[in-house]
Design a protein around this motif. Sequence first.
Motif, PDB file in Angstrom:
ATOM      1  N   GLY A 370     -10.221 -14.920  64.041  1.00 13.90           N
ATOM      2  CA  GLY A 370     -10.223 -14.628  62.608  1.00 13.90           C
ATOM      3  C   GLY A 370     -11.127 -13.470  62.245  1.00 13.90           C
ATOM      4  O   GLY A 370     -10.732 -12.550  61.521  1.00 13.90           O
ATOM      5  N   LEU A 371     -12.353 -13.486  62.784  1.00 10.39           N
ATOM      6  CA  LEU A 371     -13.286 -12.397  62.504  1.00 10.39           C
ATOM      7  C   LEU A 371     -12.780 -11.079  63.073  1.00 10.39           C
ATOM      8  O   LEU A 371     -12.922 -10.021  62.468  1.00 10.39           O
ATOM      9  N   GLY A 372     -12.165 -11.146  64.250  1.00  5.79           N
ATOM     10  CA  GLY A 372     -11.646  -9.944  64.890  1.00  5.79           C
ATOM     11  C   GLY A 372     -10.576  -9.253  64.068  1.00  5.79           C
ATOM     12  O   GLY A 372     -10.525  -8.022  64.006  1.00  5.79           O
ATOM     13  N   VAL A 373      -9.715 -10.038  63.429  1.00  4.17           N
ATOM     14  CA  VAL A 373      -8.658  -9.464  62.588  1.00  4.17           C
ATOM     15  C   VAL A 373      -9.256  -8.630  61.462  1.00  4.17           C
ATOM     16  O   VAL A 373      -8.733  -7.566  61.096  1.00  4.17           O
ATOM     17  N   THR A 374     -10.391  -9.075  60.913  1.00  3.64           N
ATOM     18  CA  THR A 374     -10.983  -8.379  59.764  1.00  3.64           C
ATOM     19  C   THR A 374     -11.823  -7.155  60.159  1.00  3.64           C
ATOM     20  O   THR A 374     -12.077  -6.293  59.312  1.00  3.64           O
ATOM     21  N   MET A 375     -12.246  -7.067  61.410  1.00  2.00           N
ATOM     22  CA  MET A 375     -13.238  -6.059  61.797  1.00  2.00           C
ATOM     23  C   MET A 375     -12.837  -4.610  61.494  1.00  2.00           C
ATOM     24  O   MET A 375     -13.654  -3.830  61.002  1.00  2.00           O
ATOM     25  N   PRO A 376     -11.610  -4.162  61.796  1.00  2.00           N
ATOM     26  CA  PRO A 376     -11.284  -2.749  61.546  1.00  2.00           C
ATOM     27  C   PRO A 376     -10.981  -2.419  60.084  1.00  2.00           C
ATOM     28  O   PRO A 376     -10.972  -1.246  59.703  1.00  2.00           O
ATOM     29  N   ILE A 377     -10.728  -3.420  59.284  1.00  2.00           N
ATOM     30  CA  ILE A 377     -10.093  -3.215  57.989  1.00  2.00           C
ATOM     31  C   ILE A 377     -10.951  -2.425  57.012  1.00  2.00           C
ATOM     32  O   ILE A 377     -10.488  -1.465  56.374  1.00  2.00           O
ATOM     33  N   PHE A 378     -12.220  -2.790  56.877  1.00  2.00           N
ATOM     34  CA  PHE A 378     -12.995  -2.261  55.752  1.00  2.00           C
ATOM     35  C   PHE A 378     -13.517  -0.854  55.988  1.00  2.00           C
ATOM     36  O   PHE A 378     -13.808  -0.137  55.026  1.00  2.00           O
ATOM     37  N   ASN A 379     -13.614  -0.433  57.237  1.00  2.00           N
ATOM     38  CA  ASN A 379     -13.869   0.990  57.492  1.00  2.00           C
ATOM     39  C   ASN A 379     -12.663   1.817  57.062  1.00  2.00           C
ATOM     40  O   ASN A 379     -12.798   2.894  56.468  1.00  2.00           O
ATOM     41  N   ILE A 380     -11.473   1.311  57.370  1.00  2.00           N
ATOM     42  CA  ILE A 380     -10.241   2.028  57.038  1.00  2.00           C
ATOM     43  C   ILE A 380     -10.048   2.112  55.521  1.00  2.00           C
ATOM     44  O   ILE A 380      -9.680   3.170  54.983  1.00  2.00           O
ATOM     45  N   THR A 381     -10.324   1.019  54.807  1.00  2.00           N
ATOM     46  CA  THR A 381     -10.075   1.011  53.361  1.00  2.00           C
ATOM     47  C   THR A 381     -10.964   2.015  52.632  1.00  2.00           C
ATOM     48  O   THR A 381     -10.499   2.717  51.725  1.00  2.00           O
ATOM     49  N   VAL A 382     -12.251   2.090  53.018  1.00  2.00           N
ATOM     50  CA  VAL A 382     -13.128   3.033  52.305  1.00  2.00           C
ATOM     51  C   VAL A 382     -12.829   4.478  52.702  1.00  2.00           C
ATOM     52  O   VAL A 382     -12.902   5.388  51.870  1.00  2.00           O
ATOM     53  N   GLN A 383     -12.474   4.701  53.964  1.00  2.00           N
ATOM     54  CA  GLN A 383     -12.129   6.062  54.388  1.00  2.00           C
ATOM     55  C   GLN A 383     -10.860   6.538  53.701  1.00  2.00           C
ATOM     56  O   GLN A 383     -10.707   7.723  53.404  1.00  2.00           O
ATOM     57  N   ASN A 384      -9.955   5.611  53.440  1.00  2.00           N
ATOM     58  CA  ASN A 384      -8.704   5.956  52.772  1.00  2.00           C
ATOM     59  C   ASN A 384      -8.914   6.234  51.281  1.00  2.00           C
ATOM     60  O   ASN A 384      -8.130   6.944  50.658  1.00  2.00           O
ATOM     61  N   ALA A 385     -10.000   5.680  50.730  1.00  2.00           N
ATOM     62  CA  ALA A 385     -10.226   5.772  49.282  1.00  2.00           C
ATOM     63  C   ALA A 385     -10.996   7.020  48.860  1.00  2.00           C
ATOM     64  O   ALA A 385     -11.100   7.302  47.663  1.00  2.00           O
ATOM     65  N   PHE A 386     -11.523   7.782  49.864  1.00  2.00           N
ATOM     66  CA  PHE A 386     -12.351   8.940  49.523  1.00  2.00           C
ATOM     67  C   PHE A 386     -11.920  10.173  50.322  1.00  2.00           C
ATOM     68  O   PHE A 386     -11.320  10.053  51.397  1.00  2.00           O
TER      69      PHE A 386
END
Length: 520
Positions: A370-386
């Motif tokens: 479960g934790l592994g699934v979330t690990m890449p997500i939030f770096n990608i979301t902020v990089q995509n937003a700026f």
Amino acid sequence: MNNLSKKRVTFVLIGVMLSVLLSSLDSTIVGTSMPKIINELHGMDQYTWPFTAYMLCSTITIPIFGKLADIYGRKPIWFIGISIFLIATALCGLSKTMMQLIIFRGLQGFGGGILMSNSFAIVGAMFSPAERGKYMGLVTGVFGLSSVIGPAVGGYITDNLNWRWVFYVNLPVGILAMVVMFFALPNVIDKSVKKVVDYLGALMLILGLVPMLLAFTWAGKDYSWGSVQIIGMLAFSVVMFIVFGFVESKAVEPIIPPSLFKNSTFNISTFAAFLTNGAMFGTITFIPLFVQGVIGASATNSGMVTTPMTLALVIASIISGQLISRTGKYKVLGLIGFLIAAVGMFFMALMGTSTTNLQIVINMIILGAGLGVTMPIFNITVQNAFPSNKLGTVTSAVQFFRNIGGTISSAVLGTVMSNAMNDGFTKMDYSNVPTQMKVIFKDAQAFTNADAIKAVRDHLPQQARVFFDSMMIQVKEVIANSIHEVFVISIFILVAAIVITLFLKETPLKGYSQDKEEAA
């Protein structure tokens, strides 16, 4: 950097993964070596400081050098980080006193923070958001791997070589990373970023962070939570953060621009990253304790028990990254990941004195996946937003909040467990225990270590061991119940992560639709 050849990209990724391995592994690997370090260098009253110094300096460094990389380019800043890290690593291994080790660990954390803040930003600079998922999954998988296997690796090296090799083993890996990155990593500087360093902002950030992190590290251990020292440090920290916010609002090139917090994706992503590390550290810190104190495994074996969680975390992180790149979707993956992790943590909370090794392994695999699934997500979301000229700033901000989440969680959950354990020990039934043996059970710390328990039992007369064994049944119940409280709180941390992720906007990944149209 997105026009590099595939061969060059591969080498840069190898260099990035090696640097992430070095910087994150060293934040956990020293823990299992500390008993032998203390025996040789002395300074029991400074037991936690090598870890504290590393985490403190690493956390402070991350946002500052993330911003400097945006200004001067990632390559020179990365090389500054790896150079500081390797020099400090060698000095740690050569330490003759505890104070020397603490100072050099702080310097090592300084270099490690620079590496960590730039590694994820380098991946972001090489690929469009649509492609980043699969590569970010690899890098975050290494981060998760190093965070979890650190205690086991440290224990193995200490038992089979010498504690100094916990540091020396980093040198060939770091030198290899330097050679790879020297030839493969280009230095691209965004000329739109003004070359102005926010020195005052950096000072205010340090003055806010240092007392806060020290307060959460010392609270419940060296000082009570309500003590003048802890309240004073936290109050001073709050004042400094207010001043920091004011300074940043006036700065030409702020370290953490206040405008970032106007973006809901940034706020949600950093908070979710904070909670992710809070839940993960809450597990990896206390599972070895459960295995030693309740199941009765040795110190070395308890360090290895996190291996199933490690493998599940790494595999799930890689798969999650691939799915993001193929589908362009990340919100549903975040929700699924946190939900799986919460289920795994729920099963962890059900564990007791009758729990088997197989049950622990299964529970940890569920949690790790479960934790592994979330690990890449939030770096990608902020990089995509700026835009790309803020890549280092926003990426380091996510890692910054991850670090703080782990630090605060470890401190708070450690206090919860310690208080529950002390309360449990005072309520134990000592009515049939010989007076001279009652002294043994005054030290709760001794009974959280299977090796210490065996040593105590072996030194008792044969007739006294019957009483000792009956008391140990109560001791295991106390330890199990204390760690149960930690896992229950961790469930709520993960539930909070699910709720916050529900508010995450699913913005199309830049480059995803174009790539799909071209492929069609």
